[in-house]
Enzyme design. Structure first.
Site, PDB file in Angstrom:
ATOM      1  N   ASP A   1       7.784  38.885  -2.757  1.00  0.00           N
ATOM      2  CA  ASP A   1       7.100  38.134  -4.178  1.00  0.00           C
ATOM      3  C   ASP A   1       6.414  39.491  -5.094  1.00  0.00           C
ATOM      4  O   ASP A   1       6.361  40.168  -4.516  1.00  0.00           O
ATOM      5  CB  ASP A   1       5.961  37.937  -3.813  1.00  0.00           C
ATOM      6  CG  ASP A   1       5.542  36.576  -3.215  1.00  0.00           C
ATOM      7  OD1 ASP A   1       6.615  35.707  -2.951  1.00  0.00           O
ATOM      8  OD2 ASP A   1       4.521  35.967  -1.977  1.00  0.00           O
TER       9      ASP A   1
ATOM     10  N   ASP B   1      -3.466  43.705  -6.110  1.00  0.00           N
ATOM     11  CA  ASP B   1      -3.135  42.721  -4.903  1.00  0.00           C
ATOM     12  C   ASP B   1      -3.247  44.565  -3.479  1.00  0.00           C
ATOM     13  O   ASP B   1      -3.985  44.442  -3.094  1.00  0.00           O
ATOM     14  CB  ASP B   1      -1.562  42.258  -4.463  1.00  0.00           C
ATOM     15  CG  ASP B   1      -1.992  41.511  -4.936  1.00  0.00           C
ATOM     16  OD1 ASP B   1      -1.790  40.884  -6.268  1.00  0.00           O
ATOM     17  OD2 ASP B   1      -0.388  40.630  -4.594  1.00  0.00           O
TER      18      ASP B   1
ATOM     19  N   GLU C   1      -0.739  40.756   4.826  1.00  0.00           N
ATOM     20  CA  GLU C   1      -0.146  40.201   4.557  1.00  0.00           C
ATOM     21  C   GLU C   1       0.693  40.934   3.502  1.00  0.00           C
ATOM     22  O   GLU C   1       2.142  40.839   3.439  1.00  0.00           O
ATOM     23  CB  GLU C   1      -0.357  39.438   3.337  1.00  0.00           C
ATOM     24  CG  GLU C   1       0.518  38.112   2.948  1.00  0.00           C
ATOM     25  CD  GLU C   1       0.248  36.895   2.342  1.00  0.00           C
ATOM     26  OE1 GLU C   1      -0.154  35.653   2.698  1.00  0.00           O
ATOM     27  OE2 GLU C   1       1.058  36.727   0.780  1.00  0.00           O
ATOM     28  N   GLU C   2       0.360  42.287   2.812  1.00  0.00           N
ATOM     29  CA  GLU C   2       1.253  43.399   1.967  1.00  0.00           C
ATOM     30  C   GLU C   2       1.738  44.050   2.634  1.00  0.00           C
ATOM     31  O   GLU C   2       2.395  45.036   2.351  1.00  0.00           O
ATOM     32  CB  GLU C   2      -0.130  43.060   1.329  1.00  0.00           C
ATOM     33  CG  GLU C   2      -0.699  42.566   0.433  1.00  0.00           C
ATOM     34  CD  GLU C   2       0.933  41.870  -0.654  1.00  0.00           C
ATOM     35  OE1 GLU C   2       1.059  42.374  -1.431  1.00  0.00           O
ATOM     36  OE2 GLU C   2       0.292  40.506  -0.916  1.00  0.00           O
TER      37      GLU C   2
ATOM     38  N   ASP D   1      -5.249  38.642   4.464  1.00  0.00           N
ATOM     39  CA  ASP D   1      -4.577  37.963   3.295  1.00  0.00           C
ATOM     40  C   ASP D   1      -5.083  38.990   2.307  1.00  0.00           C
ATOM     41  O   ASP D   1      -6.074  38.330   1.828  1.00  0.00           O
ATOM     42  CB  ASP D   1      -4.176  37.098   3.416  1.00  0.00           C
ATOM     43  CG  ASP D   1      -3.171  35.791   1.724  1.00  0.00           C
ATOM     44  OD1 ASP D   1      -3.073  37.990   1.379  1.00  0.00           O
ATOM     45  OD2 ASP D   1      -2.778  35.573   1.785  1.00  0.00           O
TER      46      ASP D   1
ATOM     47  N   LEU E   1      -4.809  39.183  -0.691  1.00  0.00           N
ATOM     48  CA  LEU E   1      -5.353  38.592  -2.555  1.00  0.00           C
ATOM     49  C   LEU E   1      -4.754  37.585  -2.243  1.00  0.00           C
ATOM     50  O   LEU E   1      -3.292  37.960  -2.743  1.00  0.00           O
ATOM     51  CB  LEU E   1      -5.311  39.847  -3.525  1.00  0.00           C
ATOM     52  CG  LEU E   1      -6.423  39.039  -5.029  1.00  0.00           C
ATOM     53  CD1 LEU E   1      -7.191  39.437  -4.461  1.00  0.00           C
ATOM     54  CD2 LEU E   1      -6.267  39.932  -6.047  1.00  0.00           C
ATOM     55  N   ASP E   2      -5.504  36.533  -2.565  1.00  0.00           N
ATOM     56  CA  ASP E   2      -4.366  35.024  -1.978  1.00  0.00           C
ATOM     57  C   ASP E   2      -4.370  34.435  -3.416  1.00  0.00           C
ATOM     58  O   ASP E   2      -5.171  34.211  -4.003  1.00  0.00           O
ATOM     59  CB  ASP E   2      -5.228  33.892  -0.714  1.00  0.00           C
ATOM     60  CG  ASP E   2      -3.841  33.432  -0.890  1.00  0.00           C
ATOM     61  OD1 ASP E   2      -2.529  32.744  -0.783  1.00  0.00           O
ATOM     62  OD2 ASP E   2      -4.291  32.103  -1.232  1.00  0.00           O
TER      63      ASP E   2
ATOM     64  N   GLU F   1      -2.517  32.960   7.549  1.00  0.00           N
ATOM     65  CA  GLU F   1      -3.229  31.922   5.779  1.00  0.00           C
ATOM     66  C   GLU F   1      -3.398  30.692   6.583  1.00  0.00           C
ATOM     67  O   GLU F   1      -4.347  29.987   6.927  1.00  0.00           O
ATOM     68  CB  GLU F   1      -2.796  31.818   4.550  1.00  0.00           C
ATOM     69  CG  GLU F   1      -2.134  32.800   4.311  1.00  0.00           C
ATOM     70  CD  GLU F   1      -1.470  32.107   3.060  1.00  0.00           C
ATOM     71  OE1 GLU F   1      -0.846  32.942   1.642  1.00  0.00           O
ATOM     72  OE2 GLU F   1       0.225  31.850   3.213  1.00  0.00           O
TER      73      GLU F   1
HETATM   74  P1  AHM Z   1       3.891  27.487  -5.038  1.00  0.00           P
HETATM   75  O1  AHM Z   1       3.166  28.596  -6.347  1.00  0.00           O
HETATM   76  O2  AHM Z   1       4.987  27.097  -4.474  1.00  0.00           O
HETATM   77  O3  AHM Z   1       2.285  26.251  -5.116  1.00  0.00           O
HETATM   78  O4  AHM Z   1       2.743  28.387  -3.819  1.00  0.00           O
HETATM   79  C1  AHM Z   1       1.181  27.972  -3.862  1.00  0.00           C
HETATM   80  C2  AHM Z   1       0.651  28.928  -2.630  1.00  0.00           C
HETATM   81  C3  AHM Z   1      -0.849  28.478  -2.952  1.00  0.00           C
HETATM   82  O5  AHM Z   1      -1.265  27.753  -1.808  1.00  0.00           O
HETATM   83  C4  AHM Z   1      -0.852  30.710  -2.049  1.00  0.00           C
HETATM   84  O6  AHM Z   1      -1.900  30.958  -2.812  1.00  0.00           O
HETATM   85  C5  AHM Z   1       0.261  30.949  -3.033  1.00  0.00           C
HETATM   86  O7  AHM Z   1       1.097  30.449  -2.987  1.00  0.00           O
HETATM   87  C6  AHM Z   1       0.737  31.539  -1.371  1.00  0.00           C
HETATM   88  O8  AHM Z   1       0.074  33.260  -0.871  1.00  0.00           O
HETATM   89  P2  AHM Z   1      -0.259  34.544  -2.073  1.00  0.00           P
HETATM   90  O9  AHM Z   1      -0.496  34.545  -3.377  1.00  0.00           O
HETATM   91  O10 AHM Z   1      -0.916  35.245  -0.748  1.00  0.00           O
HETATM   92  O11 AHM Z   1       1.360  35.149  -2.283  1.00  0.00           O
HETATM   93 MG    MG Z   2      -1.523  34.336   0.219  1.00  0.00          MG
END
Ligand code: AHM
Ligand code: MG
Length: 341
Positions: A67, A73, A96-97, A118, A120-121, A282
């Site tokens: 990502d 973050d 997570e980072e 995590d 900043l989710d 998560e």
């Molecule tokens: P999507 O865009 O595939 O639907 O995914 C959304 C999900 C959320 O539920 C979650 O907050 C995020 O992806 C993953 O978390 P992060 O921002 O920590 O990478």
């Molecule tokens: Mg997350």
């Protein structure tokens, strides 16, 4: 003094009162929660003025999940680490980072607890000013002494002794459990305090809302597809069709599900056999919270908290929410409920 006046309970007071429920408590655990609360306020301050300080936007780096890492973050990640590295209550952290576990600097003492977070989710939502959040999970160490280990950080979710999240939304809320019910606190920005606003939260046994990224529909397994079709069928007695709500910020989608009931799903699909969400940062903490509130969390086959972790950053399919909704979902996944009439 008017005795009918409702009492104001700050998070500090609540943590102290929770601690007194445990005989032999040393205060170390309360210290972890107190330090975390400070970190959350600092992150809240920064997220709420993000547009003003030109901190929005990508750093240009990618995290280990591929990502794009946003500046906020990084800020949130460092803020939590720095707030927690010197209290003497933790032996190790993992975020997570960061690919590896985060050790306590040599100059500070180590303690008996382990923190996973995590920072900043939902960070893909930052630039659009959509709610984002922080998720945390606390374990007791299993290593004997000194620096904590990867084994401390990959314990089964059922071993969590506390879990919580903060949602930075229209108001900022902290929701946490120490295994004694779920409590929600709303930040009063004028005094900088989290005040108890939601006591002993319980999720409704059944809801009317489902939450999933339906853009992935074609990649799901047949049982999940059939379940979604079932939710969309009309049946007034069962409040169907359900409404669809999907923010794409797990903390915000979870928070709504906790308050209103229903089901949140991030299933596996043919491209991602293990789904997208992370077990340690998560799924486990939110599973502990939803169970404490009377709900259920599963990966489609088993209880999330029973999964034996094999790595720090492993992913898992996630289904959580009201007990009756999860039960029906499981029947579809198991192929026992295919009658859509
Ligand atoms: P999507 O865009 O595939 O639907 O995914 C959304 C999900 C959320 O539920 C979650 O907050 C995020 O992806 C993953 O978390 P992060 O921002 O920590 O990478
Ligand atoms: Mg997350």
């Amino acid at each position: 003094m008017n005795s009918s006046q409702s009492k104001v309970v700050t998070i500090e007071r609540h943590i102290n009162e929770q601690e007194r429920l445990h005989t032999g408590a040393t205060g170390d655990f309360s210290g972890v929660l107190r330090d975390l609360t400070l970190a959350f306020k600092i992150i809240w301050r920064q997220t709420s003025k993000a547009g003003l300080v030109n901190i929005l936007g990508a750093t240009g780096k990618e995290n280990i999940h591929g990502d794009q890492v946003k500046k906020l973050d990084v800020f949130a990640d460092e803020t939590i680490y720095k707030a927690m590295d010197h209290g003497g209550n933790l032996c190790v952290m993992a975020s997570e980072e960061n690919e590896d576990v985060l050790h306590i600097p040599d100059r500070y003492p180590t303690g008996k607890y382990v923190l996973l977070y995590d920072p900043l989710d939902g960070s893909s939502n930052i630039d659009a000013n959509v709610s984002i959040g922080t998720i945390f999970s606390i374990y007791r160490r299993i290593s004997k002494s000194g620096k904590g280990t990867i084994e401390d950080c990959t314990q089964g979710g059922f071993k969590q002794i506390a879990a919580g999240y903060v949602v930075y939304g229209s108001s900022t809320m902290l929701v946490y459990t120490t295994g004694n019910g779920v409590y929600g606190f709303t930040l009063d920005p004028s005094i900088g305090e989290f005040l108890l606003s939601h006591e002993d939260l319980k999720i409704p046994a059944k809801g009317k809302i489902y939450s999933v990224n339906e853009g992935n529909y074609k990649y799901w397994q047949p049982g999940v597809k059939k379940y979604i079709k079932f939710l969309q069928e009309e049946n007034k007695e069962e409040s169907r069709p359900y409404s669809l709500r999907y923010i794409g910020s797990l903390v915000a989608d979870f928070h709504r599900t906790l308050l209103y009931g229903g089901i949140f799903m991030y299933p596996s699909d043919i491209r991602n056999k293990k789904g997208k969400l992370r077990l340690m940062y998560e799924a486990n903490p939110l599973a502990m919270i939803v169970e404490q509130a009377g709900g259920v969390a599963m990966d489609g086959e088993q209880r999330i908290l029973d999964i034996k972790p094999d790595s720090l950053h492993q992913k898992t399919p996630l289904f959580l929410g009201s007990s009756e909704d999860i039960k029906i979902c499981k029947e579809f996944i198991d192929g026992r409920e295919f009658d859509l009439s």
